[in-house]
Design a protein around this motif. Structure first.
Motif, PDB file in Angstrom:
ATOM      1  N   LYS A   1      -4.386   7.381   4.049  1.00  0.00           N
ATOM      2  CA  LYS A   1      -5.552   7.613   4.213  1.00  0.00           C
ATOM      3  C   LYS A   1      -6.937   6.432   4.730  1.00  0.00           C
ATOM      4  O   LYS A   1      -7.693   7.013   5.202  1.00  0.00           O
ATOM      5  CB  LYS A   1      -6.196   7.694   2.366  1.00  0.00           C
ATOM      6  N   VAL A   2      -6.342   6.060   4.442  1.00  0.00           N
ATOM      7  CA  VAL A   2      -7.374   4.259   5.722  1.00  0.00           C
ATOM      8  C   VAL A   2      -6.891   4.820   7.058  1.00  0.00           C
ATOM      9  O   VAL A   2      -8.233   4.835   8.250  1.00  0.00           O
ATOM     10  CB  VAL A   2      -6.347   3.495   5.397  1.00  0.00           C
TER      11      VAL A   2
ATOM     12  N   MET B   1       0.879  -1.073   0.162  1.00  0.00           N
ATOM     13  CA  MET B   1       0.318   0.052  -0.194  1.00  0.00           C
ATOM     14  C   MET B   1       1.064   1.509  -0.052  1.00  0.00           C
ATOM     15  O   MET B   1       1.954   1.525   0.811  1.00  0.00           O
ATOM     16  CB  MET B   1      -1.340   0.392   1.123  1.00  0.00           C
ATOM     17  N   SER B   2       0.146   2.263  -0.754  1.00  0.00           N
ATOM     18  CA  SER B   2       1.313   3.620  -0.859  1.00  0.00           C
ATOM     19  C   SER B   2       1.061   4.062   0.851  1.00  0.00           C
ATOM     20  O   SER B   2       0.472   3.979   1.257  1.00  0.00           O
ATOM     21  CB  SER B   2       0.724   4.024  -1.950  1.00  0.00           C
TER      22      SER B   2
END
Length: 133
Positions: A8-9, A1-2
Motif C-alpha cells: 500500500k505504501v 511491516m506486513s
C-alpha cells in the motif's frame, strides 16, 4: 511491516510530477522557459526535456536512485538493494545513450533541490545558455 502494508505504501509513490520535479518547474517557470516532460522517445524518459538545446534533466529521488548507495546498501533487504542497484545501472545506461545521441544530461538529486534550489536552477539555465533573470 506486513507485505500488504508495504504494498500500500509503495503504490502511493509517484513516478511523474513528484514534489522535487514541481520545485524545479517552479524555479524555471519565471524564466519563460518551455520544456517537455517525460518524453518517451528518449532513453530514460527525462523529467525535463529541452529539445531545441538538446538538454535532458533528471530529478532523482535520493532513495530510489541510490544517492551514496554503497554507504547504506547493507541496511536493506536484498530485494530492495537489488532494486536500487538496478535503478542505478539503468540510470548509467540511459545517461550514456543520451550522451551518444548528442544530449547534455543533467542529474539533479532531491537533496540538492532542498539544500540549494537556486544552484540547481542555475545549472539548468547554464546548460540552456539562458541569461539569468
Amino acid at each position: 511491516m506486513s507485505p500488504e502494508a508495504r504494498s500500500k505504501v509503495m503504490s502511493r509513490i509517484r513516478g511523474k510530477d513528484t514534489a522535487p520535479e514541481r520545485v524545479l518547474a517552479s524555479l524555471l517557470e519565471p524564466h519563460g522557459i518551455l520544456w517537455e516532460a517525460h518524453v518517451r522517445s528518449l532513453p530514460g524518459r527525462p523529467d525535463f526535456v529541452f529539445a531545441e538545446q538538446k538538454v535532458a534533466v533528471f530529478v532523482d529521488g535520493d532513495f530510489w536512485h541510490g544517492w551514496r548507495f554503497p554507504l547504506w546498501r547493507h541496511k536493506l533487504q536484498e530485494k530492495w538493494a537489488a532494486k536500487i542497484a538496478a535503478n542505478r545501472e539503468r540510470d548509467r545506461k540511459n545517461h550514456r545513450r543520451l550522451r551518444r545521441l548528442g544530449w547534455t544530461v543533467i542529474r539533479i538529486w532531491e537533496h540538492q533541490l532542498k539544500k540549494a534550489p537556486e544552484a540547481c536552477r542555475e545549472r539548468v539555465l547554464h546548460a540552456l545558455d539562458t541569461p539569468y533573470l
